[in-house]
Design a protein around this motif. Structure first.
Motif, PDB file in Angstrom:
ATOM      1  N   ALA A 142      18.314  -8.154   9.550  1.00 32.60           N
ATOM      2  CA  ALA A 142      18.417  -7.550   8.217  1.00 32.60           C
ATOM      3  C   ALA A 142      17.095  -6.906   7.807  1.00 32.60           C
ATOM      4  CB  ALA A 142      18.826  -8.606   7.201  1.00 32.60           C
ATOM      5  N   LEU A 143      15.996  -7.601   8.092  1.00 29.60           N
ATOM      6  CA  LEU A 143      14.677  -7.065   7.757  1.00 29.60           C
ATOM      7  C   LEU A 143      14.372  -5.818   8.580  1.00 29.60           C
ATOM      8  CD1 LEU A 143      12.040  -7.395   6.177  1.00 29.60           C
ATOM      9  CD2 LEU A 143      11.208  -8.876   8.019  1.00 29.60           C
ATOM     10  N   TYR A 144      14.736  -5.858   9.839  1.00 26.69           N
ATOM     11  CA  TYR A 144      14.523  -4.710  10.731  1.00 26.69           C
ATOM     12  C   TYR A 144      15.301  -3.493  10.241  1.00 26.69           C
ATOM     13  CZ  TYR A 144      14.056  -2.198  15.181  1.00 26.69           C
ATOM     14  OH  TYR A 144      13.768  -1.268  16.144  1.00 26.69           O
ATOM     15  N   SER A 145      16.546  -3.721   9.838  1.00 24.16           N
ATOM     16  CA  SER A 145      17.386  -2.636   9.339  1.00 24.16           C
ATOM     17  C   SER A 145      16.832  -2.066   8.036  1.00 24.16           C
ATOM     18  CB  SER A 145      18.817  -3.141   9.125  1.00 24.16           C
ATOM     19  OG  SER A 145      19.633  -2.132   8.580  1.00 24.16           O
ATOM     20  N   THR A 146      16.427  -2.957   7.131  1.00 25.37           N
ATOM     21  CA  THR A 146      15.852  -2.506   5.858  1.00 25.37           C
ATOM     22  C   THR A 146      14.573  -1.714   6.088  1.00 25.37           C
ATOM     23  OG1 THR A 146      16.758  -4.462   4.748  1.00 25.37           O
ATOM     24  CG2 THR A 146      15.003  -3.275   3.611  1.00 25.37           C
ATOM     25  N   ASN A 147      13.762  -2.189   7.008  1.00 26.22           N
ATOM     26  CA  ASN A 147      12.519  -1.505   7.368  1.00 26.22           C
ATOM     27  C   ASN A 147      12.802  -0.082   7.854  1.00 26.22           C
ATOM     28  OD1 ASN A 147       9.547  -1.633   8.134  1.00 26.22           O
ATOM     29  ND2 ASN A 147      10.443  -1.249  10.146  1.00 26.22           N
ATOM     30  N   GLN A 148      13.831   0.066   8.669  1.00 25.22           N
ATOM     31  CA  GLN A 148      14.197   1.381   9.194  1.00 25.22           C
ATOM     32  C   GLN A 148      14.671   2.314   8.087  1.00 25.22           C
ATOM     33  OE1 GLN A 148      17.070   0.293  12.285  1.00 25.22           O
ATOM     34  NE2 GLN A 148      15.594   0.935  13.832  1.00 25.22           N
ATOM     35  N   GLN A 149      15.492   1.785   7.200  1.00 21.83           N
ATOM     36  CA  GLN A 149      16.044   2.619   6.134  1.00 21.83           C
ATOM     37  C   GLN A 149      14.956   3.070   5.156  1.00 21.83           C
ATOM     38  OE1 GLN A 149      19.071   3.677   6.402  1.00 21.83           O
ATOM     39  NE2 GLN A 149      19.529   2.330   8.121  1.00 21.83           N
ATOM     40  N   ILE A 150      14.031   2.168   4.840  1.00 19.37           N
ATOM     41  CA  ILE A 150      12.928   2.537   3.947  1.00 19.37           C
ATOM     42  C   ILE A 150      12.067   3.616   4.591  1.00 19.37           C
ATOM     43  CG2 ILE A 150      10.787   1.706   2.873  1.00 19.37           C
ATOM     44  CD1 ILE A 150      12.206  -0.998   2.475  1.00 19.37           C
ATOM     45  N   ALA A 151      11.827   3.460   5.887  1.00 16.01           N
ATOM     46  CA  ALA A 151      11.044   4.466   6.612  1.00 16.01           C
ATOM     47  C   ALA A 151      11.742   5.819   6.586  1.00 16.01           C
ATOM     48  CB  ALA A 151      10.820   4.011   8.053  1.00 16.01           C
ATOM     49  N   GLN A 152      13.059   5.801   6.705  1.00 15.44           N
ATOM     50  CA  GLN A 152      13.816   7.057   6.671  1.00 15.44           C
ATOM     51  C   GLN A 152      13.711   7.732   5.308  1.00 15.44           C
ATOM     52  OE1 GLN A 152      17.832   6.463   8.031  1.00 15.44           O
ATOM     53  NE2 GLN A 152      17.207   5.828  10.076  1.00 15.44           N
ATOM     54  N   ILE A 153      13.805   6.933   4.250  1.00 13.85           N
ATOM     55  CA  ILE A 153      13.691   7.506   2.903  1.00 13.85           C
ATOM     56  C   ILE A 153      12.320   8.146   2.713  1.00 13.85           C
ATOM     57  CG2 ILE A 153      13.540   6.943   0.448  1.00 13.85           C
ATOM     58  CD1 ILE A 153      15.665   4.856   0.860  1.00 13.85           C
ATOM     59  N   ILE A 154      11.282   7.431   3.130  1.00 17.83           N
ATOM     60  CA  ILE A 154       9.919   7.950   2.979  1.00 17.83           C
ATOM     61  C   ILE A 154       9.739   9.226   3.790  1.00 17.83           C
ATOM     62  CG2 ILE A 154       7.483   7.482   3.488  1.00 17.83           C
ATOM     63  CD1 ILE A 154       8.051   4.541   2.834  1.00 17.83           C
ATOM     64  N   SER A 155      10.219   9.203   5.032  1.00 23.36           N
ATOM     65  CA  SER A 155      10.054  10.378   5.890  1.00 23.36           C
ATOM     66  C   SER A 155      10.813  11.579   5.342  1.00 23.36           C
ATOM     67  CB  SER A 155      10.522  10.068   7.315  1.00 23.36           C
ATOM     68  OG  SER A 155      11.921   9.866   7.367  1.00 23.36           O
ATOM     69  N   GLN A 156      12.000  11.321   4.820  1.00 26.04           N
ATOM     70  CA  GLN A 156      12.801  12.419   4.278  1.00 26.04           C
ATOM     71  C   GLN A 156      12.182  12.986   3.002  1.00 26.04           C
ATOM     72  OE1 GLN A 156      16.459  10.242   4.027  1.00 26.04           O
ATOM     73  NE2 GLN A 156      16.778  10.314   6.235  1.00 26.04           N
ATOM     74  N   SER A 157      11.643  12.101   2.177  1.00 29.04           N
ATOM     75  CA  SER A 157      11.019  12.551   0.931  1.00 29.04           C
ATOM     76  C   SER A 157       9.736  13.325   1.212  1.00 29.04           C
ATOM     77  CB  SER A 157      10.714  11.347   0.033  1.00 29.04           C
ATOM     78  OG  SER A 157      11.897  10.632  -0.256  1.00 29.04           O
ATOM     79  N   ILE A 158       8.896  12.746   2.065  1.00 33.10           N
ATOM     80  CA  ILE A 158       7.640  13.411   2.415  1.00 33.10           C
ATOM     81  C   ILE A 158       7.917  14.696   3.186  1.00 33.10           C
ATOM     82  CG2 ILE A 158       5.498  13.207   3.745  1.00 33.10           C
ATOM     83  CD1 ILE A 158       5.548  10.220   3.191  1.00 33.10           C
ATOM     84  N   GLY A 159       8.923  14.631   4.067  1.00 30.55           N
ATOM     85  CA  GLY A 159       9.253  15.804   4.880  1.00 30.55           C
ATOM     86  C   GLY A 159       9.626  17.005   4.039  1.00 30.55           C
ATOM     87  N   GLY A 160      10.433  16.773   3.011  1.00 29.27           N
ATOM     88  CA  GLY A 160      10.825  17.869   2.134  1.00 29.27           C
ATOM     89  C   GLY A 160       9.631  18.494   1.432  1.00 29.27           C
ATOM     90  N   ALA A 161       8.670  17.646   1.042  1.00 30.01           N
ATOM     91  CA  ALA A 161       7.473  18.149   0.363  1.00 30.01           C
ATOM     92  C   ALA A 161       6.549  18.883   1.337  1.00 30.01           C
ATOM     93  CB  ALA A 161       6.730  16.988  -0.293  1.00 30.01           C
ATOM     94  N   LEU A 162       6.395  18.322   2.533  1.00 25.58           N
ATOM     95  CA  LEU A 162       5.497  18.935   3.515  1.00 25.58           C
ATOM     96  C   LEU A 162       5.965  20.331   3.922  1.00 25.58           C
ATOM     97  CD1 LEU A 162       4.597  15.962   5.911  1.00 25.58           C
ATOM     98  CD2 LEU A 162       3.162  17.018   4.165  1.00 25.58           C
ATOM     99  N   VAL A 163       7.281  20.493   4.042  1.00 21.92           N
ATOM    100  CA  VAL A 163       7.823  21.796   4.434  1.00 21.92           C
ATOM    101  C   VAL A 163       7.473  22.869   3.399  1.00 21.92           C
ATOM    102  CG1 VAL A 163       9.986  23.080   4.735  1.00 21.92           C
ATOM    103  CG2 VAL A 163       9.665  20.898   5.888  1.00 21.92           C
ATOM    104  N   LEU A 164       7.357  22.449   2.149  1.00 18.05           N
ATOM    105  CA  LEU A 164       7.039  23.403   1.081  1.00 18.05           C
ATOM    106  C   LEU A 164       5.578  23.847   1.118  1.00 18.05           C
ATOM    107  CD1 LEU A 164       8.944  21.790  -1.944  1.00 18.05           C
ATOM    108  CD2 LEU A 164       9.646  23.772  -0.593  1.00 18.05           C
ATOM    109  N   TYR A 165       4.691  22.955   1.559  1.00 22.50           N
ATOM    110  CA  TYR A 165       3.259  23.227   1.434  1.00 22.50           C
ATOM    111  C   TYR A 165       2.510  23.342   2.766  1.00 22.50           C
ATOM    112  CZ  TYR A 165       4.225  21.894  -3.385  1.00 22.50           C
ATOM    113  OH  TYR A 165       4.750  21.825  -4.649  1.00 22.50           O
TER     114      TYR A 165
END
Length: 411
Positions: A142-165
């Protein structure tokens, strides 16, 4: 779960996996955006989609390589060093060219990197069994899965911003740095990794040598094993669902482009992917508690039904509705995955875990590849043809499954 998190050995795997997912997520958004900047007809997006889904088809072979590893620390270290070099080359390519040829080369390199990533996943997959007692396996998963999902959210959020700048080249350099950091984490934690796998290394030497044909033959013989019956029963259904999941980002991207909106594409993609990830987290946390002790196949059936509704909403040009259907589907997937993983851990022996889960993963991923192929042949030309085809296929299978369940109840 707190006790699991306090374990130093397991934290190494959590941190490296967290960083790897962020790196992959950043690059995926950048690559999809790069593809849309090259071509608006869908072919470029198809290339990216195929390069992302094809590695899933080879998880049996990557699992076989993972299980046959005699020095897991060395292999993990080498994998991330090679991934670092790959994305360094990608960054250099992006610095010189923005053509379709450049995209093709990058997709090939991305495919190789993802295959290497699959091997590392296979190597790390048995870490919970090696570190924790059986009563802690569920918490560690469960912790491993949660860790993966949080990482995905962060990467997707940061990724969208990085593409802009940032330029695509600079994002590739950032990705290179992330995988280099993972490489050094393994270097600095050599003794920890060696300690985790020392028992397994002794056991793995007893397995003997088998060729790929023998391994495949042994896998198919498992269907006659009663303990594997439920896993094989779920195989076709999850394969079909995977065909839907593989097309969601691409098909919504085409729908978004056709919608002729002034809304920024990278922000839309980030919104879509983040919503999918959040839905999965909710499914694997809230949903799994609500559905505790409930049958896995019931939720696979629900996923099939929601998939039908997703394609219908695309057909009638309801992007918001299709987004909602996508999020509901991922919520259900968040329920299905832990149930399936629990079934895997209860059924599969540890010395063959990566290989057998990889074999199941390969066959389940056939749906992802087929979905990408069907999408590539039809959606890029006519989105209505694709959505109609998928709706018909899913509806027929849904009816077949429901009727089959009724027949079993009568018996």
């Amino acid at each position: 779960m707190i006790d699991v998190l306090k374990n130093q050995k397991y934290r190494v795997f959590l941190i490296t996996d967290f960083l790897s997912i962020i790196g992959d997520g950043l690059f995926y958004i950048a690559l999809m955006t790069f593809a849309t900047s090259i071509s608006k007809n869908g072919y470029a997006i198809s290339l990216v989609s195929i390069s992302e889904t094809l590695p899933l088809l080879f998880t049996f072979f990557t699992g076989l390589l993972a299980d046959s590893s005699t020095n897991r620390y060395k292999d993990l270290k080498n994998i991330y060093f090679i991934k670092t070099l790959i994305y360094l080359v990608v960054a250099l390519i992006l610095g010189f060219s923005s053509s379709l040829i450049a995209l093709i080369v990058i997709c090939i390199l991305n495919f190789i990197s993802d295959c290497l990533g699959r091997i590392s996943i296979g190597i790390c997959s048995i870490a919970p069994q090696m570190i924790f007692k059986q009563e802690q396996w569920e918490d560690s998963s469960a912790l491993y899965s949660t860790n993966q999902q949080i990482a995905q959210i962060i990467s997707q959020s940061i990724g969208g911003a990085l593409v802009l700048y940032f330029t695509f080249k600079n994002i590739a350099f950032i990705n290179t740095g992330i995988f280099l950091l993972v490489f050094f984490i393994f270097i600095f934690n050599k003794n920890v990794i060696l300690n985790v796998y020392k028992t397994y290394t002794k056991d793995s030497s007893k397995q003997g040598n088998k060729n790929v044909k023998q391994e495949l033959t042994d896998f198919f013989k498992l269907k006659n094993n009663k303990s594997y019956f439920e896993l094989f029963q779920s195989l076709l259904s999850i394969t079909i669902i995977n065909s839907v999941l593989s097309t969601i980002p691409s098909i919504l991207s085409i729908a978004f482009i056709n919608f002729n909106t002034s809304f920024n594409y990278s922000i839309f993609l980030t919104f879509l992917l983040s919503g999918n990830t959040i839905s999965t987290i909710l499914g694997s946390t809230v949903g799994i508690k609500i559905t505790k002790n409930k049958n896995l196949n019931r939720y696979i059936l629900y996923a099939n039904l929601v998939s039908i509704m997703f394609f219908i909403s695309i057909s009638i040009n309801k992007i918001i509705l299709s987004l909602i259907m996508s999020w509901i589907l991922y919520f259900i997937i968040g329920i299905v995955n832990p149930k399936l993983n629990t079934l895997f851990r209860k059924t599969i022996p540890i010395e063959e875990y990566a290989k057998i889960t990889g074999a199941f993963g390969s066959f389940m991923s056939i749906g992802s590849v087929l979905g990408s192929i069907i999408y590539n042949l039809s959606a890029s030309k006519n989105i209505f043809v694709f959505t109609t085809s998928m709706t018909i296929i899913l509806t027929v299978y849904f009816i077949y499954t429901v009727l089959g369940k009724k027949e079993k109840r009568k018996e």
